[in-house]
Design an enzyme around this catalytic site. Structure first.
Site, PDB file in Angstrom:
ATOM      1  CG  ASP A  73      -1.725  -1.292   1.331  1.00 18.80           C
ATOM      2  OD1 ASP A  73      -2.599  -1.493   0.481  1.00 18.80           O
ATOM      3  OD2 ASP A  73      -1.454  -2.102   2.237  1.00 18.80           O
ATOM      4  CD  GLU A  87      -1.164  -2.752  -7.019  1.00 23.78           C
ATOM      5  OE1 GLU A  87      -2.111  -3.322  -6.445  1.00 23.78           O
ATOM      6  OE2 GLU A  87      -1.266  -1.598  -7.470  1.00 23.78           O
TER       7      GLU A  87
HETATM    8  O1  TRH Z   1       4.522  -6.257   0.509  1.00 27.67           O
HETATM    9  P1  TRH Z   1       3.506  -6.719  -0.458  1.00 27.67           P
HETATM   10  O2  TRH Z   1       3.008  -8.060  -0.273  1.00 27.67           O
HETATM   11  O3  TRH Z   1       2.350  -5.687  -0.433  1.00 27.67           O
HETATM   12  C1  TRH Z   1       0.989  -5.725  -0.721  1.00 27.67           C
HETATM   13  C2  TRH Z   1       0.187  -5.595   0.505  1.00 27.67           C
HETATM   14  O4  TRH Z   1       0.058  -6.850   1.110  1.00 27.67           O
HETATM   15  C3  TRH Z   1      -1.150  -5.034   0.174  1.00 27.67           C
HETATM   16  O5  TRH Z   1      -2.012  -5.041   1.274  1.00 27.67           O
HETATM   17  C4  TRH Z   1      -1.697  -5.783  -0.983  1.00 27.67           C
HETATM   18  O6  TRH Z   1      -2.927  -5.332  -1.281  1.00 27.67           O
HETATM   19  C5  TRH Z   1      -0.775  -5.610  -2.127  1.00 27.67           C
HETATM   20  O7  TRH Z   1       0.472  -6.201  -1.808  1.00 27.67           O
HETATM   21  C6  TRH Z   1      -1.290  -6.200  -3.395  1.00 27.67           C
HETATM   22  O8  TRH Z   1       4.113  -6.652  -1.961  1.00 27.67           O
HETATM   23  P2  TRH Z   1       4.475  -5.468  -2.916  1.00 27.67           P
HETATM   24  O9  TRH Z   1       3.245  -4.810  -3.445  1.00 27.67           O
HETATM   25  O10 TRH Z   1       5.399  -6.016  -3.900  1.00 27.67           O
HETATM   26  O11 TRH Z   1       5.251  -4.414  -2.036  1.00 27.67           O
HETATM   27  C7  TRH Z   1       6.541  -4.616  -1.575  1.00 27.67           C
HETATM   28  C8  TRH Z   1       7.267  -3.295  -1.574  1.00 27.67           C
HETATM   29  O12 TRH Z   1       8.470  -3.400  -0.832  1.00 27.67           O
HETATM   30  C9  TRH Z   1       7.651  -2.832  -2.961  1.00 27.67           C
HETATM   31  O13 TRH Z   1       7.395  -1.441  -3.089  1.00 27.67           O
HETATM   32  C10 TRH Z   1       9.149  -3.068  -3.026  1.00 27.67           C
HETATM   33  C11 TRH Z   1       9.508  -2.826  -1.586  1.00 27.67           C
HETATM   34  N1  TRH Z   1      10.791  -3.390  -1.153  1.00 27.67           N
HETATM   35  C12 TRH Z   1      11.805  -2.510  -0.802  1.00 27.67           C
HETATM   36  O14 TRH Z   1      11.630  -1.287  -0.880  1.00 27.67           O
HETATM   37  N2  TRH Z   1      12.985  -3.025  -0.373  1.00 27.67           N
HETATM   38  C13 TRH Z   1      13.223  -4.355  -0.293  1.00 27.67           C
HETATM   39  O15 TRH Z   1      14.328  -4.777   0.106  1.00 27.67           O
HETATM   40  C14 TRH Z   1      12.169  -5.249  -0.668  1.00 27.67           C
HETATM   41  C15 TRH Z   1      12.405  -6.727  -0.609  1.00 27.67           C
HETATM   42  C16 TRH Z   1      10.972  -4.728  -1.084  1.00 27.67           C
END
Ligand code: TRH
Length: 388
Positions: free
Chosen positions: A27, A284
């Protein structure tokens, strides 16, 4: 849709983004990326209301969790400390984005209704590759009580949707990426040679991971696995018989060498995807980044009640796999479904199509770029609503 022109002198628009963190990082991950881009590429004055600064801090270590108001990357960050909080003074922006149907404060909505001209009000939805998204994108919804209209802005993978976020400099940054330095600094080893397959693994808890780890361990060629610390780390630790698999840890079994990485600030997350040959991503935002990385990947989709996520998984596959030969398409379908709970993933079956997946990944990135970048599409929508 082409990228609209950046703001012109004297037209620095104000934008408020409201973000309630439901869970994990997606989010705030999407909202933070959007906020930075609106500021950096379109010159908007952006204020980001976030209810969970601790999660935000993981993505942006400059965020101080004790502050009510601060600034990072040119974006004003307000701790949305209670549902009714709308900043110390009620200032209504030109463009108001409520992310993922969060409820913006009532006092703020009432003030929006009093403002002239009325702000452009957008509900930013979750990404889906399903066909119906294009029909619903930008549909207006009149407010039941106030003279206000909100539009539903649907990110998507196909024409007529809001697209997905892509910074203007992303491809150039990927091309400039210095892999040798990255391996030394981030993993503490020399970059593996071409005989090794490098795999990044960012995923939720997943019972299918044990089968994959065993296949990599028992395979004929070396696998180097990079695991950002997180929800899958416990399973990796158990596989290697370790108490935990925290950042800095390494382990070896057969052909498999695994390294645990610390969580990095969001702008550096892409480097992990660029460094690997195959990526496992989730949710996402990382799912989108994997597409821009132009590497073969598998998606661990965010699981929803009643398997509501499965049509989204199939819709994404319909876009992404459409240019593949039937056997490669069947293999990616089988592999992604197995990774999402249906069957056991077969790495050899997936990996043997690597060349075709790589070619398709590059082609798909071009197709996706044709939909237009989400921030640019949002700016164009705001301009159209404002008669600009
Ligand atoms: O973390 P996610 O699973 O997030 C979500 C939430 O669960 C939300 O509620 C849901 O609706 C949505 O997914 C679909 O996965 P996502 O979206 O990939 O987000 C992870 C974020 O973390 C992404 O912006 C990349 C960031 N990230 C970093 O900044 N540094 C890191 O080292 C890693 C591994 C990720």
């Amino acid at each position: 849709m082409s990228t609209p022109p950046s703001h012109q002198a004297g037209q620095e628009l104000a934008c408020d983004i409201f973000c309630a963190v439901v869970d994990n990082f997606g989010d705030i991950g999407v909202c933070w990326r959007l906020a930075r881009q609106l500021r950096a590429e379109h010159g908007w004055r952006v204020r980001l209301f976030v209810d969970d600064l601790a999660v935000f801090h993981a993505l942006c270590p400059a965020v101080d969790t004790s502050l009510a108001r601060q600034e990072a990357a040119g974006v004003v960050i307000e701790h949305w400390r209670e549902p009714a909080h709308a900043g110390d003074a009620l200032e209504i922006a030109d463009v108001v984005v409520e992310a993922f149907a969060c409820e913006i404060p009532h006092a703020y909505i009432a003030a929006m209704a009093r403002r002239e001209p009325k702000p452009v009000w957008v509900n930013l939805e979750y990404l889906s590759g399903e066909d119906w998204v294009a029909d619903f994108h930008l549909r207006p919804s009149p407010h039941p009580r106030y003279p206000l209209e909100k539009s539903f802005f649907f990110p998507g993978l196909g024409a007529g949707t809001g697209g997905v976020l892509k910074e203007r400099g992303l491809d150039a940054a990927r091309e400039r990426f210095d892999a040798a330095t990255w391996w030394r600094e981030r993993v503490g080893i020399e970059r593996p040679d071409a005989a090794s397959t490098v795999i990044s693994l960012f995923a939720y808890e997943n019972p299918a991971v044990d089968a994959l780890l065993a296949q990599w361990r028992d395979g004929a060629s070396p696998v180097v696995l990079l695991v950002p610390e997180g929800r899958i780390s416990g399973a990796i630790a158990r596989f290697f018989g370790l108490p935990k698999f925290a950042a800095g840890a390494s382990a070896r079994a057969g052909a498999l060498q695994a390294h645990a990485l610390g969580f990095v600030e969001q702008p550096r997350f892409d480097e992990l995807l660029w460094a690997a040959d195959f990526n496992f991503v989730r949710g996402e935002d990382s799912f989108v980044r994997a597409q821009w990385a132009q590497k073969p990947f598998a998606w661990h989709i965010y699981p929803q009640a009643d398997d509501a996520h499965l049509p989204k998984l199939d819709a994404a596959l319909a876009h992404y796999a459409s240019g593949l030969s039937p056997s490669a398409r069947d293999a990616i379908n089988r592999f992604w479904h197995a990774w999402n709970g249906a069957g056991t993933p077969d790495w050899a079956d997936f990996r043997r199509h690597r060349g075709e997946f790589e070619a398709r990944a590059a082609q798909w990135a071009d197709e996706l770029a044709d939909v237009g970048d989400l921030a640019g599409n949002l700016v164009a929508h705001a301009a159209a609503r404002m008669g600009g």
